[in-house]
Design an enzyme around this catalytic site. Sequence first.
Site, PDB file in Angstrom:
ATOM      1  N   CYS A  96       0.842  -1.193   0.000  1.00  0.00           N
ATOM      2  CA  CYS A  96       0.000   0.000   0.000  1.00  0.00           C
ATOM      3  C   CYS A  96       0.884   1.253   0.000  1.00  0.00           C
ATOM      4  O   CYS A  96       1.517   1.549  -1.003  1.00  0.00           O
ATOM      5  CB  CYS A  96      -0.989  -0.027   1.164  1.00  0.00           C
ATOM      6  SG  CYS A  96      -2.368   1.133   0.958  1.00  0.00           S
ATOM      7  N   HIS A 182      -3.618  -5.169   0.802  1.00  0.00           N
ATOM      8  CA  HIS A 182      -3.078  -5.511   2.119  1.00  0.00           C
ATOM      9  C   HIS A 182      -3.100  -7.019   2.366  1.00  0.00           C
ATOM     10  O   HIS A 182      -3.975  -7.524   3.073  1.00  0.00           O
ATOM     11  CB  HIS A 182      -3.876  -4.805   3.207  1.00  0.00           C
ATOM     12  CG  HIS A 182      -3.613  -3.338   3.294  1.00  0.00           C
ATOM     13  ND1 HIS A 182      -2.538  -2.811   3.977  1.00  0.00           N
ATOM     14  CD2 HIS A 182      -4.287  -2.286   2.765  1.00  0.00           C
ATOM     15  CE1 HIS A 182      -2.555  -1.491   3.873  1.00  0.00           C
ATOM     16  NE2 HIS A 182      -3.602  -1.148   3.150  1.00  0.00           N
ATOM     17  N   GLU A 184      -1.206  -8.556   4.331  1.00  0.00           N
ATOM     18  CA  GLU A 184      -0.810  -8.771   5.731  1.00  0.00           C
ATOM     19  C   GLU A 184      -1.970  -8.657   6.716  1.00  0.00           C
ATOM     20  O   GLU A 184      -1.857  -9.038   7.881  1.00  0.00           O
ATOM     21  CB  GLU A 184       0.274  -7.750   6.115  1.00  0.00           C
ATOM     22  CG  GLU A 184      -0.196  -6.390   6.579  1.00  0.00           C
ATOM     23  CD  GLU A 184      -0.793  -5.474   5.511  1.00  0.00           C
ATOM     24  OE1 GLU A 184      -1.085  -4.316   5.825  1.00  0.00           O
ATOM     25  OE2 GLU A 184      -0.976  -5.931   4.359  1.00  0.00           O
ATOM     26  N   GLY A 240      14.486 -13.573  -5.264  1.00  0.00           N
ATOM     27  CA  GLY A 240      15.509 -14.551  -5.625  1.00  0.00           C
ATOM     28  C   GLY A 240      16.027 -14.398  -7.036  1.00  0.00           C
ATOM     29  O   GLY A 240      16.888 -15.181  -7.467  1.00  0.00           O
ATOM     30  N   GLY A 241      15.479 -13.445  -7.773  1.00  0.00           N
ATOM     31  CA  GLY A 241      15.964 -13.198  -9.120  1.00  0.00           C
ATOM     32  C   GLY A 241      15.326 -14.073 -10.189  1.00  0.00           C
ATOM     33  O   GLY A 241      15.784 -14.087 -11.323  1.00  0.00           O
TER      34      GLY A 241
END
Length: 246
Positions: A96, A182, A184, A240-241
């Site tokens: 956000c 959101h 989380e 991690g690419g």
Amino acid sequence: MTKRALVIAHDHLSTAGHVGDRLAQRGYALDELLVVPAERYATPDVEPRFPPAAEYDLILSLGAPWSVNRMNAWIRAELDLLRDAHRLGVPVLGICFGGQLLAAMIGGSIERAPRFELGWTEVEADEPELLGPGPWFQFHGDRWLLPQVAGGGAGAAIRELARNEVASQAFVCGRSLGVQFHPELTPEVLQAWFDGDDEGTADEVGVDPEALVKEVRAALPEARERAYALVDAFLARVAGGGVSAE
């Protein structure tokens, strides 16, 4: 060796929730920095000291009730931190307000959205294996506009990953990911947001806070799993690419 994640909580009402739980399960030690303490919530022009990005393996920047466009001292300082993280290749997950900061860091702009988004929505996701359609919980009045030229001020290509009719909802830049929603969110945090909202956003938008908190509580198992899957994909395919930003 234990990996370290800096969790930037911009206000005392917000926590890393499901995202923080999953990072801890994945082996990260979480160091939380509270930017605006409770006693300064109404006057948030504080000057916290941000630690160097190089001390961390990952940065998680959470939401906030304020606008990035305030550009006060701590917002400018956090943008400097994110620029250093980008330069050093330290992954950032911006949620956000944190996603808006990430967008501003790469040369985008922040503006008022055509309407306030509050509640569950689905998004048009280009790569469901990285970020699914949801539903995801929204609580924002601003939105980012990504730079027209790939890379913007950060010098690396970006790619939008998701959107809806109101706003761009996710993008990747190098090893970092910004999301407008959101993942989380817990029912306890949502209740705290409503309790601390002196502007009466729920009434203005026309939603019932008690009903929304009940919905978030009822959807907790599924929402947690979506958040965990998002963190796992972020770590594997972005941080991690594994995902190219070209």
